[in-house]
Design an enzyme around this catalytic site. Structure first.
Site, short mmCIF file in Angstrom:
data_model
loop_
_atom_site.label_atom_id
_atom_site.label_comp_id
_atom_site.label_asym_id
_atom_site.label_seq_id
_atom_site.Cartn_x
_atom_site.Cartn_y
_atom_site.Cartn_z
N LEU A 235 0.89 -1.24 -0.11
CA LEU A 235 -0.16 -0.06 0.03
C LEU A 235 0.75 1.24 -0.08
O LEU A 235 1.36 1.62 0.92
CB LEU A 235 -0.94 -0.19 1.17
CG LEU A 235 -1.82 -1.15 1.45
CD1 LEU A 235 -2.66 -0.98 2.45
CD2 LEU A 235 -2.63 -1.61 0.03
N ASP A 236 1.19 1.85 -1.18
CA ASP A 236 1.94 2.77 -1.42
C ASP A 236 1.36 4.13 -0.74
O ASP A 236 0.40 4.63 -0.80
CB ASP A 236 2.24 3.13 -2.87
CG ASP A 236 3.26 4.38 -3.15
OD1 ASP A 236 4.29 4.34 -2.68
OD2 ASP A 236 2.47 5.41 -3.75
N ALA A 237 2.34 4.81 0.04
CA ALA A 237 2.23 6.29 0.47
C ALA A 237 0.66 6.24 1.34
O ALA A 237 0.26 7.30 1.33
CB ALA A 237 2.11 7.27 -0.61
N VAL A 238 0.25 5.08 2.13
CA VAL A 238 -0.87 4.94 2.61
C VAL A 238 -1.02 5.93 3.76
O VAL A 238 -2.20 6.35 4.22
CB VAL A 238 -1.18 3.49 2.86
CG1 VAL A 238 -0.30 3.08 4.04
CG2 VAL A 238 -2.87 3.16 3.10
#
Length: 585
Positions: free
Chosen positions: A236-239
């Site tokens: 989960l990128d840059a969540v």
């Protein structure tokens, strides 16, 4: 008609939705979510606290097109390479975004549902997933300003008309925490007049509005597609930036954690072997919150490890590394750490906050600059510019010491760093360039104008084959690192959840004890973090007298349990009372 009672899954899903969307009919929304995800409400709940990994799990981090061969799809080239050269070394491949994009080397996604034709096809991803676990990026915080969604936003049509987060430019946004120096809001002309959209990262990366449940439904469709194509690990990128509330920091908000819990609920019911990893490049204590109560991320990135380990190796003092690891909680069963030293991004400096003094941080930055590194900055809520990350290849970062500069110990230092990462509690992740000892790519920086390009070299397969088959440091690094991976994968004491205890052996020797889950294998890892020989007595380790102890790296037997051991500069030992057998997935 009699009301059908809600299933356990529906009840849990509704509980998450009520916290996110208190004003909506969440029974109906839950049914939409399940239908979108093709999930039967009666699906059995997976057993909690399961370790979906063991000591044989090692991840390779790579772009889909890092390896290129003329006339061949890069995804096919990559698959052939990892299958032929790394089957004994890794179990999982993290494919960085392989979708059509407009900037940021893939992280400004234009279309989440198609593979960038320059990389290959979905068939290539599915084929890779049959031989290795595949981790895909869910770029969930933002998408490209050139996406169909954003075009629809400007035209006022769906899907997309209300997909993006808008803010009043006159609102007090001074508390917002973000990793960039560019203006937060971007002015956009739309069919419905002038709008100001939120851009945590760049003006080509427009933040999505998860206050709109249709955005959630759209991402459930995307995740389902990835699952159908064989992806089982989700990054989960840059969540941390997902949910915004003007007047707050708009980072790590309760709604963000709730959304992760909801996504995990859906994903693990669809595929009980699926794994969620949160990418939150933030101070250590905040990062740890993404485990939740073993109901959010299965794994979190150990972001403090790269700067603290590199700092230890260039200063010869492991005090901060040791102190940090002693403060880290052992991960609950069913959760663990993702350990890495290098990635497509730089060495994050926010995770050193509260761990290194300003003077120590400045020394580290200046040392990395001396070795060819670049420095990226961020803006604080007070408007100050602060160091955010160092951009440098791992090979160059370890080319010398802070005191003396470049020296003859680069390879030994590099292997020592890798040896630490391999042995710590958690799952190790190797950036592909750390397999080859790839140097700073200054030409790529010059071509792109972006500092992060320094560590995103593209290898032509002919050049790489030549480098790995001739007497180069690339060959030496590859052979030595893959040997360590094979040793690691055989040892039960290196299970990601095996016991870990940090030892006190001074500031020059970094040491810890691991013990297998069944307590049959004990392993002492001792590292010389300096450019001078260092000695210690085996009596300091309390070796069990009835066992035979062997260094797994050199296979040397230590019969005298009270004897003295001298480690050469950056040498390390993995002393074990049993030698494990390789377990390949």
């Amino acid at each position: 008609m009699e009301n059908v009672p809600l299933s356990h899954l529906e009840q849990r899903l509704i509980a998450h939705l009520q916290l996110l969307y208190p004003d909506l009919d969440n029974v109906e929304l839950a049914k939409k979510c399940l239908a979108t995800f093709h999930l039967d409400p009666m699906t059995e709940t997976p057993r909690p606290h399961r370790n979906i990994w063991d000591q044989s799990d090692i991840m390779l981090i790579t772009y889909a097109d890092t390896l290129r061969r003329e006339g061949e799809a890069p995804l096919e080239t990559l698959h052939k390479f990892v299958k032929n050269k790394l089957s004994d070394s890794i179990s999982a491949v993290h494919l960085l975004p392989f979708f059509p994009y407009s900037s940021d080397d893939g992280f400004s996604v234009m279309d989440y549902t198609t593979v960038n034709p320059s990389c290959g096809k979905w068939d290539h991803v599915s084929a890779l997933s049959k031989d290795f676990k595949v981790m895909g990026d869910l770029v969930i915080n933002h998408c490209s300003s050139r996406s169909m969604w954003f075009e629809n936003f400007k035209a006022g049509v769906d899907p997309g008309a209300s997909f993006f987060y808008e803010a009043d430019p006159n609102a007090d946004l001074s508390a917002v925490v973000r990793p960039r120096t560019s203006p937060l809001l971007r002015e956009v002309q739309t069919k419905n007049g002038e709008k100001h959209v939120w851009c945590t990262f760049s003006h080509d990366q427009i933040d999505l509005n998860f206050e709109n449940p249709n955005v959630l439904l759209e991402f459930l469709r995307i995740i389902r597609l990835y699952l159908e194509k064989g992806i089982r690990w989700f990054r989960l990128d840059a969540v941390a930036f997902l949910w915004k509330i003007p007047g707050t920091t708009s980072i790590n908000l309760p709604q963000t954690h709730e959304m992760i819990r909801l996504l995990r609920l859906m994903i693990e019911h669809y595929a009980p072997d699926a794994v969620i990893i949160t990418e939150t490049n933030i101070p250590n204590q905040e990062n740890l919150t993404y485990f939740g109560n073993a109901n959010e991320a299965h794994l979190i990135y150990n972001f403090s490890l790269p700067p603290l380990l590199i700092n230890s190796l260039v200063t010869g003092n492991c005090s901060h590394l040791k102190q940090w690891l002693m403060s880290m909680p052992p991960a609950q069963q069913g959760t663990t750490y993702l350990n890495f030293l290098a990635s497509h991004d730089g060495i994050g400096l926010r995770p050193t906050e509260g761990l290194l003094s300003e003077w120590e941080l400045e020394t580290l930055i200046n040392t990395m600059k001396r070795f060819g590194g670049k420095l990226s900055a961020r803006t604080t809520p007070q408007g100050e510019s602060k160091p955010y990350e160092i951009n440098i290849s791992l090979w160059n970062a370890l080319s010398g010491s802070a005191q003396q500069g470049p020296d003859q110990w680069q390879f030994a230092r590099f292997l020592c760093a890798t040896g630490v990462m391999m042995a710590l509690e958690g799952v190790p992740a190797l950036y592909i360039h750390s397999l080859f000892g790839t140097e700073n790519d200054m030409e790529r920086v010059s071509n792109t104008g972006h500092f992060r390009s320094i560590n995103r070299h593209i290898w032509d397969m002919e050049d790489l084959d030549h480098a790995l088959n001739t007497n180069t440091h690339h060959q030496k690094v590859f052979q030595s690192v893959t040997k360590l991976t094979q040793i690691r994968r055989a040892q039960p004491a290196f299970h990601p959840n095996a016991t870990q205890y940090i030892l006190h052996m001074g500031e020059n020797l970094f040491a810890f004890w691991r013990q297998s889950l069944d307590r049959r294998q004990s392993l002492f890892a001792v590292y010389n973090m300096t450019d001078q020989p260092q000695s210690f007595n085996l009596s300091e380790l309390n070796l069990i007298a009835t066992d035979v102890w062997m260094d797994l790296v050199t296979e040397q037997i230590y019969e005298d349990h009270l004897g003295k051991v001298t480690l050469m500069p950056y040498q390390f030992v993995w002393l074990a009372n049993k030698k494990g057998k390789i377990k390949i997935n």
